[in-house]
Write a protein that holds these residues in place. Structure first.
Motif, mmCIF file in Angstrom:
data_model
loop_
_atom_site.group_PDB
_atom_site.id
_atom_site.type_symbol
_atom_site.label_atom_id
_atom_site.label_comp_id
_atom_site.label_asym_id
_atom_site.label_seq_id
_atom_site.Cartn_x
_atom_site.Cartn_y
_atom_site.Cartn_z
ATOM 1 N N PRO A 151 0.832 -1.307 -0.065
ATOM 2 C CA PRO A 151 -0.203 0.012 0.007
ATOM 3 C C PRO A 151 0.718 1.182 0.101
ATOM 4 N N ILE A 168 -7.536 -1.768 2.894
ATOM 5 C CA ILE A 168 -6.486 -2.638 3.050
ATOM 6 C C ILE A 168 -6.964 -3.964 3.641
ATOM 7 N N LEU A 219 -1.424 -1.048 -3.632
ATOM 8 C CA LEU A 219 -2.783 -0.700 -3.231
ATOM 9 C C LEU A 219 -2.562 0.882 -3.031
ATOM 10 N N THR A 220 -3.530 1.558 -3.739
ATOM 11 C CA THR A 220 -3.654 3.018 -3.454
ATOM 12 C C THR A 220 -5.144 3.497 -3.478
ATOM 13 N N ILE A 254 -4.227 5.735 0.775
ATOM 14 C CA ILE A 254 -5.137 4.421 1.006
ATOM 15 C C ILE A 254 -5.787 4.718 2.339
#
Length: 280
Positions: free
Chosen positions: A130, A168, A188-189, A163
């Motif tokens: 992330p 998450i 992950l964004t 994020i």
């Protein structure tokens, strides 16, 4: 499907992993530092990466592990390797590890060293990489926003694809539930990259008072962070990560969250609205 051990189960991500897994009817064991200081609605076990005697009880009957590095543990070879050795020895079927955006190009950060150890031990994995957590602003930086109406972060005009840790946690749960995520890495964004001037403006609007982005120099940031009570090792890691952000490494926007969850990531404005009481 066997039991899942969730480390950091009361933290910014772990609590949402637990929540999502329980909703899906999965058997969860929450690893916590102090059993009496949590309100989790699942089995809990005392656990400490620095205490080998806690490993057996945590891993007994477990076949998958959600792994998050406590930020104060800055030496993975000393602090994390013994636990990963135990995980490998027990034949754990999957470790979902919260790593760091861009870690594949950065061999010096602790997250990369942990990824490398997981690969070294041939542990089946899913790496979640992330960007910066929105929740950093409601935890690590909460006091400066609440008490001083400022954001004290040394990244200049650089943009960050923040994020929400709720996303998450939801992604991690899906990675446990579907085998197609095994031995995969995901960046992950959120769905946009914004600078800290935009962050300050959004917070100002939500809180109905002026929040200012201070943009200190890196050395000034490190010194004041330590003076404000943050341990030197953690302050060093923070300073390094913000230096990388200033160099443009945190602006990448991906669609992995949307593809896995089949919905848009939570926006920064929605995060600010949901957490506004933290800064009042």
């Amino acid at each position: 499907m066997g039991k899942i051990l969730v480390t950091g189960a009361t933290g910014n991500i772990g609590k949402y992993v637990v929540e999502n897994l329980l909703k899906c009817g999965v058997s969860v064991r929450a690893a916590v530092f102090e059993i009496e200081k949590n309100d989790l609605s699942c089995e809990t076990v005392e656990f400490d990466f620095l205490k080998r005697e806690t490993f057996a009880g945590a891993l007994e009957g477990v076949d998958r592990v959600f792994l998050v590095r406590p930020p104060q543990l800055a030496n993975p070879k000393k602090d994390m390797r013994p636990f990963l050795e135990e995980v490998a020895a027990r034949g754990i079927k999957q470790v979902v590890f919260v790593s760091l955006l861009g870690v594949e190009k950065n061999p010096v950060v602790p997250h990369r060293k942990i990824e490398d150890m997981i690969l070294e031990f041939s542990i089946p994995y899913t790496f979640l990489r992330p960007g910066f957590f929105m929740q950093n602003l409601s935890t690590t930086h909460a006091i400066e926003i609440k008490d001083r109406n400022e954001i004290f972060v040394p990244v200049g005009n650089a943009k960050t694809s923040f994020i929400d840790t709720r996303d998450i946690g939801a992604v991690a749960a899906q990675c446990f539930l579907h085998e197609k995520h095994l031995n995969k890495s995901y960046s992950l964004t959120g769905n946009e990259a914004i600078d800290y001037y935009q962050v300050a403006n959004t917070l100002s609007g939500v809180l109905c008072r002026k929040i200012t982005y201070k943009n200190p120099g890196l050395l000034n940031f490190r010194r004041k962070t330590i003076n404000r009570g943050i341990k030197k090792e953690y302050a060093n890691v923070m300073t390094m990560l913000y230096l990388l952000t200033k160099m443009g490494t945190a602006k990448k926007v991906t669609h992995d969250v949307e593809n896995i969850l089949e919905r848009k990531p939570i926006s920064f404005e929605q995060f600010a609205i949901d957490h506004k009481n933290v800064w009042l």
